[in-house]
Design an enzyme around this catalytic site. Structure first.
Site, PDB file in Angstrom:
ATOM      1  N   LYS A 188      22.596  37.792 -75.264  1.00  0.00           N
ATOM      2  CA  LYS A 188      22.683  37.003 -74.026  1.00  0.00           C
ATOM      3  C   LYS A 188      21.581  37.480 -73.092  1.00  0.00           C
ATOM      4  CE  LYS A 188      25.157  33.742 -72.163  1.00  0.00           C
ATOM      5  NZ  LYS A 188      25.920  32.663 -72.816  1.00  0.00           N
ATOM      6  N   ASP A 215      22.312  28.261 -70.700  1.00  0.00           N
ATOM      7  CA  ASP A 215      23.622  28.615 -70.149  1.00  0.00           C
ATOM      8  C   ASP A 215      23.579  28.120 -68.695  1.00  0.00           C
ATOM      9  OD1 ASP A 215      26.140  30.399 -70.904  1.00  0.00           O
ATOM     10  OD2 ASP A 215      25.650  30.956 -68.862  1.00  0.00           O
TER      11      ASP A 215
HETATM   12  P1  NDP Z   1      25.552  24.341 -65.779  1.00  0.00           P
HETATM   13  O1  NDP Z   1      24.548  25.115 -65.023  1.00  0.00           O
HETATM   14  O2  NDP Z   1      25.151  23.082 -66.455  1.00  0.00           O
HETATM   15  O3  NDP Z   1      26.795  23.992 -64.838  1.00  0.00           O
HETATM   16  C1  NDP Z   1      27.510  24.993 -64.202  1.00  0.00           C
HETATM   17  C2  NDP Z   1      28.610  24.355 -63.388  1.00  0.00           C
HETATM   18  O4  NDP Z   1      29.490  25.373 -62.919  1.00  0.00           O
HETATM   19  C3  NDP Z   1      28.094  23.655 -62.150  1.00  0.00           C
HETATM   20  O5  NDP Z   1      28.949  22.597 -61.839  1.00  0.00           O
HETATM   21  C4  NDP Z   1      28.169  24.760 -61.103  1.00  0.00           C
HETATM   22  O6  NDP Z   1      28.239  24.285 -59.773  1.00  0.00           O
HETATM   23  C5  NDP Z   1      29.439  25.437 -61.502  1.00  0.00           C
HETATM   24  N1  NDP Z   1      29.412  26.837 -61.068  1.00  0.00           N
HETATM   25  C6  NDP Z   1      28.475  27.764 -61.349  1.00  0.00           C
HETATM   26  N2  NDP Z   1      28.758  28.933 -60.750  1.00  0.00           N
HETATM   27  C7  NDP Z   1      29.892  28.719 -60.093  1.00  0.00           C
HETATM   28  C8  NDP Z   1      30.715  29.541 -59.282  1.00  0.00           C
HETATM   29  N3  NDP Z   1      30.382  30.831 -59.027  1.00  0.00           N
HETATM   30  N4  NDP Z   1      31.849  28.996 -58.767  1.00  0.00           N
HETATM   31  C9  NDP Z   1      32.178  27.696 -59.033  1.00  0.00           C
HETATM   32  N5  NDP Z   1      31.432  26.871 -59.788  1.00  0.00           N
HETATM   33  C10 NDP Z   1      30.320  27.384 -60.308  1.00  0.00           C
HETATM   34  O7  NDP Z   1      26.184  25.380 -66.824  1.00  0.00           O
HETATM   35  P2  NDP Z   1      26.966  25.081 -68.179  1.00  0.00           P
HETATM   36  O8  NDP Z   1      27.778  23.864 -68.066  1.00  0.00           O
HETATM   37  O9  NDP Z   1      26.004  25.215 -69.287  1.00  0.00           O
HETATM   38  O10 NDP Z   1      27.918  26.369 -68.254  1.00  0.00           O
HETATM   39  C11 NDP Z   1      29.221  26.380 -67.703  1.00  0.00           C
HETATM   40  C12 NDP Z   1      30.043  27.481 -68.362  1.00  0.00           C
HETATM   41  O11 NDP Z   1      30.124  27.232 -69.770  1.00  0.00           O
HETATM   42  C13 NDP Z   1      29.488  28.901 -68.238  1.00  0.00           C
HETATM   43  O12 NDP Z   1      30.553  29.805 -68.201  1.00  0.00           O
HETATM   44  C14 NDP Z   1      28.726  29.079 -69.546  1.00  0.00           C
HETATM   45  O13 NDP Z   1      28.583  30.447 -69.885  1.00  0.00           O
HETATM   46  C15 NDP Z   1      29.668  28.370 -70.499  1.00  0.00           C
HETATM   47  N6  NDP Z   1      29.101  27.922 -71.770  1.00  0.00           N
HETATM   48  C16 NDP Z   1      28.008  27.131 -71.814  1.00  0.00           C
HETATM   49  C17 NDP Z   1      27.512  26.678 -73.033  1.00  0.00           C
HETATM   50  C18 NDP Z   1      26.363  25.734 -73.125  1.00  0.00           C
HETATM   51  O14 NDP Z   1      26.075  25.292 -74.237  1.00  0.00           O
HETATM   52  N7  NDP Z   1      25.709  25.369 -72.037  1.00  0.00           N
HETATM   53  C19 NDP Z   1      28.128  27.125 -74.291  1.00  0.00           C
HETATM   54  C20 NDP Z   1      29.332  27.896 -74.134  1.00  0.00           C
HETATM   55  C21 NDP Z   1      29.774  28.296 -72.912  1.00  0.00           C
HETATM   56  P3  NDP Z   1      26.931  24.394 -58.817  1.00  0.00           P
HETATM   57  O15 NDP Z   1      26.005  23.332 -59.305  1.00  0.00           O
HETATM   58  O16 NDP Z   1      27.475  24.164 -57.441  1.00  0.00           O
HETATM   59  O17 NDP Z   1      26.396  25.776 -58.992  1.00  0.00           O
HETATM   60  O1  2IT Z   2      27.875  30.886 -74.137  1.00  0.00           O
HETATM   61  C1  2IT Z   2      27.327  30.254 -75.074  1.00  0.00           C
HETATM   62  O2  2IT Z   2      27.824  30.196 -76.193  1.00  0.00           O
HETATM   63  C2  2IT Z   2      26.073  29.550 -74.789  1.00  0.00           C
HETATM   64  N1  2IT Z   2      25.623  29.558 -73.646  1.00  0.00           N
HETATM   65  C3  2IT Z   2      25.329  28.870 -75.898  1.00  0.00           C
HETATM   66  C4  2IT Z   2      24.497  29.854 -76.668  1.00  0.00           C
HETATM   67  C5  2IT Z   2      23.557  29.250 -77.679  1.00  0.00           C
HETATM   68  O3  2IT Z   2      22.805  30.042 -78.263  1.00  0.00           O
HETATM   69  O4  2IT Z   2      23.555  28.040 -77.911  1.00  0.00           O
END
Ligand code: NDP
Ligand code: 2IT
Length: 456
Positions: free
Chosen positions: A136, A176
């Protein structure tokens, strides 16, 4: 079966000593402590049944990252001012394959955040059945309010240091929070320029026009819902017609909402870090996509397009909205014990963690004790990294699968993760507890391969 007779209390003391070492070695990194604690809570029966894991100090080795890289990221903003951020990459565990895991750009990013995510990633990746280790990275850079050129200059500077440590067979980052296709594109371009050759497999989540996989954008959200389908099916239930609340409005949330709606569920609320919107008629996803993916706006803008909807400040207040399925898809520790109690009082049936560690440990315990179907992050959000691994395969073979091929592989992987977690839970005395099951199933794959590979 076991060579030496060990009592339950000896096993407990041993596991506690591993945890104490983590606290001592990583002071003040509370998120990392929390992730390790949740994992170790499942380990007692495993260590008791398999003395070889203790003999080979598997737990002690697993909680210590193979490597943590920290670096300076200087860049020039639009005013000509030099800015300095901190970059990280944790190469947590390479037992099953190249380090694999996303990059997060968010002002809260610190070593402890990256370590908790890398630790979780190791077991999540093992669960996918794909040949990927755990890693990560990220930076405390705040993308909010930055121009496109600032994002590009930052991403290029970040990669100018990171490139030394990554590669298609060594370490493969992806997106992420705060890192999507645009940032991956800028980083990929810089990597290619420095390295002087085309190595598409060095990053995943690339644009589909230059080596990205169809279905990667949707994979985490869709995968999470495929997992929910499995959980509900165990009680003879379906998503269709059920009220769903999804926190966040980023990549994971948007495609979780899309799949819920395709399956006939009704998503009544979503959020960003400032607050949440409630729409009794069901959230209009086209509006959310326009605001978040095109305009870079706030979720509060939603009510300008849908006057019947309500906006309320305070993102965590979203859990006061009654629903049968709650999907925390924003960030860590966004759903605490009090919110969990509220959800249960309001008739909650299932929770699946789209985000990483979105539920506090107390919330997890409360939900499990209340008999709520609970899909832990390691299992429920593994679809994103699983399709990243499929992107690596396609890059190696120099071919591209159709969306349907990728999506059906994703669905198969999520079903297999569900089954193996359920079986491990059953086998080790945690019937129906997918938290323990995912921890144990992921752990055993990594642990057995670690023993086979010797002390490294
Ligand atoms: P994005 O940046 O696309 O979206 C993040 C979202 O979460 C936004 O709506 C943001 O709001 C909100 N957010 C971020 N920080 C906070 C906070 N401190 N309090 C409340 N809301 C918050 O990220 P992802 O959708 O990619 O990721 C979301 C989650 O999913 C994370 O935990 C990530 O680790 C996990 N994840 C992501 C994967 C991926 O493929 N992208 C895979 C597996 C897990 P704002 O715009 O206001 O900051
Ligand atoms: O938390 C996660 O699994 C991710 N942000 C995706 C990682 C990846 O390598 O696609």
């Amino acid at each position: 079966m076991s060579q030496a007779v060990v009592t339950e209390s000896e096993v407990r003391e041993y596991i506690e000593s591993v945890y104490e070492t983590v606290i001592k070695r990583n002071p003040e990194e509370s998120e990392f402590h929390q992730a390790v604690r949740e994992f170790l809570e499942s380990m007692e029966p495993v260590i008791a049944r398999h003395p070889e894991y203790r003999k080979h100090s598997i737990l002690e080795r697993l909680v210590e990252p193979e490597r943590l890289i920290t670096f300076r990221v200087p860049w020039v903003d639009d005013k000509g001012q030099v800015q300095v951020n901190r970059g990280f990459r944790v190469q947590f565990n390479s037992t099953l394959g190249p380090y694999k895991g996303g990059l997060r750009f968010h002002p809260t990013v610190a070593a402890g955040t990256i370590k908790f995510l890398g630790f979780e990633q190791t077991f999540k990746n093992a669960l996918t059945g794909q040949p990927i280790g755990g890693g990560k990275g990220g930076s405390d850079f705040d993308p909010k309010g930055k121009s496109d050129l600032e994002i590009m200059r930052f991403s290029q500077s970040f990669m100018t240091e990171l490139y030394k440590y990554i590669g298609p067979d060594a370490d493969v980052p992806a997106g992420d929070i705060g890192v999507g296709a645009r940032e991956i594109g800028y980083m990929f371009g810089q990597y290619k320029r420095i390295r002087g050759g085309n190595e598409p497999g060095v990053l995943t989540g690339k644009g589909v026009g230059y080596g990205g996989s169809l279905g990667r954008t949707e994979a985490t959200g869709y995968g999470c819902i495929y997992f929910v389908e499995e959980m509900l099916a165990s009680r003879g239930l379906e998503i269709s017609g059920r009220r769903v609340v999804v926190s966040g409005s980023g990549n994971v949330s948007i495609f979780a909402i899309e799949k819920v709606q395709q399956l006939g569920g009704i998503v009544v609320a979503c959020s960003d870090s400032a607050g949440y919107v409630y729409d009794e008629d069901g959230i209009n996803l086209d509006t959310v996509k326009r605001i978040k993916l095109e305009e870079g706006g706030r979720i509060s803008d939603y009510v300008n397009h849908h006057p019947g909807a309500v906006y309320r400040t305070g993102s965590t207040n979203i859990w006061s909205v009654p629903c049968e399925i709650a999907l925390p898809c924003a960030t860590q520790n966004e759903l605490d014990e009090a919110s969990a109690q509220l959800l249960v009082n309001n008739g909650l049936l299932a929770v699946a963690e789209g985000a990483n560690m979105p539920c506090t440990l107390d919330a997890v315990h409360l939900l499990l004790n209340a008999g709520v179907l609970f899909g832990p992050a390691k299992a429920a959000n593994a679809g994103g990294v699983a399709v990243s691994a499929l992107e690596m395969s396609q890059n190696s073979m120099r071919l591209s699968w159709t969306f349907e091929e990728v999506d059906s592989k994703l669905k198969g992987i999520m079903q297999q993760i569900y089954r193996s977690s359920l079986e491990a839970a059953e086998d080790y005395g945690f019937p129906g507890n997918l938290v323990a099951g995912a921890n144990i199933a992921g752990f055993k794959k990594v642990a057995n391969a670690m023993i086979a590979q010797g002390v490294v």
